[in-house]
Structure formats: C-alpha cells, structure tokens
Design an enzyme around this catalytic site. Structure first.
Site, PDB file in Angstrom:
ATOM      1  N   SER A 196       0.860  -1.320   0.037  1.00 23.55           N
ATOM      2  CA  SER A 196      -0.212  -0.022  -0.103  1.00 23.55           C
ATOM      3  C   SER A 196       0.908   1.133   0.042  1.00 23.55           C
ATOM      4  CB  SER A 196      -1.083  -0.181   1.056  1.00 23.55           C
ATOM      5  OG  SER A 196      -0.295  -0.240   2.389  1.00 23.55           O
ATOM      6  N   GLY A 213      -0.253   4.631  -0.081  1.00 21.82           N
ATOM      7  CA  GLY A 213      -1.055   5.936   0.331  1.00 21.82           C
ATOM      8  C   GLY A 213      -1.399   6.503  -0.842  1.00 21.82           C
ATOM      9  N   ALA A 214      -1.480   7.861  -1.189  1.00 20.45           N
ATOM     10  CA  ALA A 214      -1.764   8.480  -2.287  1.00 20.45           C
ATOM     11  C   ALA A 214      -1.357   8.118  -3.536  1.00 20.45           C
ATOM     12  CB  ALA A 214      -1.543   9.998  -2.229  1.00 20.45           C
ATOM     13  N   GLY A 261      -1.279   4.701  -4.397  1.00 20.53           N
ATOM     14  CA  GLY A 261      -1.873   3.599  -5.045  1.00 20.53           C
ATOM     15  C   GLY A 261      -1.568   2.260  -4.181  1.00 20.53           C
ATOM     16  N   GLY A 284      -5.464   1.311   5.598  1.00 17.93           N
ATOM     17  CA  GLY A 284      -4.733   0.183   5.321  1.00 17.93           C
ATOM     18  C   GLY A 284      -5.595  -1.121   5.714  1.00 17.93           C
ATOM     19  N   ASP A 285      -6.040  -1.047   6.660  1.00 17.46           N
ATOM     20  CA  ASP A 285      -6.651  -2.393   7.240  1.00 17.46           C
ATOM     21  C   ASP A 285      -7.845  -2.479   6.360  1.00 17.46           C
ATOM     22  OD1 ASP A 285      -4.794  -2.075   9.434  1.00 17.46           O
ATOM     23  OD2 ASP A 285      -6.179  -0.803  10.581  1.00 17.46           O
TER      24      ASP A 285
END
Length: 316
Positions: free
Chosen positions: A220, A222-223, A225, A251-252
């Site tokens: 993951s 973040g912004a 993708g 993220g979960d």
C-alpha cells in the site's frame, strides 16, 4: 471465514481540528471514539460488508472493557481473552486537508502464559477459517517471532496467513512463509533496506520480500495507490479520493477488501483500493459499508516502472 488476531488493540480517539498549532489551545470541531487495532479494524470492515469474520481480542483494564463494549455494540463476532495489563489508548489529530498526527501508546506487556492462552484461542477458532490475519504492532516484551510461530502452525493445517506488521516482527514472519504480507511504503523500505522512489523500486522490493518467504505482497502506497506482486502477475492500481478525512484504518480496510475480493489477482486489488479509498473519506477509524465503496474510481493495470512516487521512502 476470516479470523483476525490483534495482540495490541486500542481505543482510538480521533479529534478533528482546523490546524495543528503547537503550544496553543486548539478548539476541536468534532471528536469520536472507535475500537482500534489493525486486526480489529479488518474484522470491522468485513462485518460492515457482511463478510464472515471473527476477531480474537485480548483486553485489560477499564479501557479494555470499554473496547469490548464498543465492539459488542457494533455486533462484531469476537473471542475475548482477559489479560492483566491495560488496553492502550491512541489519539489522532485530523486536519481538514487530510493531514493526520497520531499519538500511539506502546500497549501493555503480555506474559508467556497469556501469549500461550491467546495462541490456543486463535488455534481453537481457526478451524473454520480460510484466512488468519495476524496484524499490528507487538506489545512490549512480546517475542518478535510470535507471528512467525503462528504462520508455521497454520500452514500445517492448510490455512492461509496474512501478516500486516513491521520491523523485526515482519522480518521473522517472512521466513515462516506467509501467504500474504501487506507492507506500507515505509515498511517496505525498512524491510528491504531500499530507497523507494518509483514503481519499479516497489516491484523490486516486493520481489525481495517474496524471495525471503512471502508468497504474495500487497504494497500500500498511500496516495500513490498500491502494487500487487504474486505468482500470477504484477499489477498497479490507484483510486481517486476527492475529499480525504482520515487515513486511520485505511490500510486495514484495504486488506479486508483484498481478502473479501478473493485474496489474489487484479479483482482483489480493485476491491482493496475501493475499500481503502472509502475509508479515507470517512471520519476517525470508521470502516466503510457497501454504500461508501465505489469501484468505478479504481484504475488497475501493469505498473509503469519508471513512474515516480509522490511520497518516496528511505530505509530507516
């Protein structure tokens, strides 16, 4: 059914403010209290979308009893394990532009006997599970190989294990051959010792985690993708987020969406990104329900390896 284990659950208080001004008296615009902890959030996201899940939750003290009350009110299927310490409380300061400042308590130590009880509880509950999710930070004094030991025990029973953690706990778990690991960008850089500047670096770092033992890597970003690397292929995906409110638990939600989407392949990546993006648009650590999730804003395909990241990461 997806079973989750959270060794270091929490009460998460999110306070929305105009801006963070150190040393000033800041008036909150809103506040909310949610149950927290990575595995707890995965189960909460699955519950909100009618996907069968059960959470194993150690708890202690007044904070722990409040955590259990909140989860009971949400209707979460859980197995609670009382411990002698006190469940931690975390504070998140959320600004209107999506900037998040988190203050996380370390949690309470678990004795060897308590760890044995928790492990026995997980094993007893896992006979119905297709996946076991072992996620989150470890409390103080808990051995770094605790997730690795669980991986080895479940592998013999044919149960897939997803691990979402960092530092020595992640390094130890890799050697036990988890079916899936879900590092974020900083965790990926730290685990591989690589600076991550572009999508090609993400793919290379994910390959190192697979060489160390993980079968699938969902990174993951973040912004930027997410990147999925598995035996059947490599995919990059991105979801549009128009009004970010809180990244806590996003993220979960992403991991929950990936497992709900089948746990492998491009379709699961689409679900992961849609659930994660929906969580970012919600206050606090509220988990998205079907009405919040939009997959039409997700774009996936082969990664352009030279594409730079908006927020690169260096190993620490």
């Amino acid at each position: 059914m997806i079973l989750t284990l959270t060794l270091n659950p929490s009460l998460d208080r999110t306070i929305e403010i105009g801006s963070l001004d150190r040393g000033a008296v800041i008036r909150a615009a809103a506040a909310r209290l949610d149950p927290g902890g990575k595995g707890v959030n995965v189960s909460r996201a699955l519950l909100a979308n009618a996907v069968a899940s059960r959470a194993v939750v150690p708890f202690g003290g007044d904070e722990g009893r409040q955590l259990v009350r909140l989860l009971t009110l949400e209707g979460l299927d859980m197995v609670t394990v009382p411990v002698t310490g006190t469940t931690r409380s975390n504070v998140t300061l959320a600004e209107p532009d999506g900037t998040i400042t988190k203050i996380n308590e370390p949690g309470t130590a678990l004795s060897p006997g308590e760890l044995d009880t928790i492990a026995d509880t997980v094993l007893a509950a896992a006979h119905e599970a297709d996946w076991v999710v072992a996620s989150g930070s470890l409390p103080p004094e808990v051995p770094a190989d605790v997730y690795a030991r669980l991986c080895r025990r479940f592998a013999g029973a044919g149960i897939h294990v997803a691990v979402d953690t960092s530092g020595p706990a992640l390094a130890n778990a890799l050697a036990a051959g988890p079916a899936l690991v879900k590092p974020n960008l900083e965790e990926l850089a730290a685990a591989t010792g690589m600076p991550i500047r572009c999508l090609g670096d993400v793919v290379e770092a994910a390959g190192k985690l697979r060489a160390a033992g993980a079968r699938t890597v969902l990174a993951s970003l973040g912004a930027d993708g997410a990147v999925l690397v598995e035996d059947s292929g490599i995919w990059y995906g991105h979801a549009t987020v128009t009004e970010p409110r809180s990244s806590v638990g996003a993220g979960d939600a992403m991991l929950a969406g990936f497992l709900a989407g089948g746990g492998h392949g491009e379709r699961a990546l689409v679900e992961a990104l849609a659930w994660g993006a929906a969580a970012v648009c919600l206050p606090g650590s509220r988990m998205p329900a079907p009405a919040d999730i939009r997959s039409d804003g997700v774009r996936t395909g082969p990664p352009l390896l030279t594409r730079p990241l908006e927020s690169p990461a260096d190993p620490t």
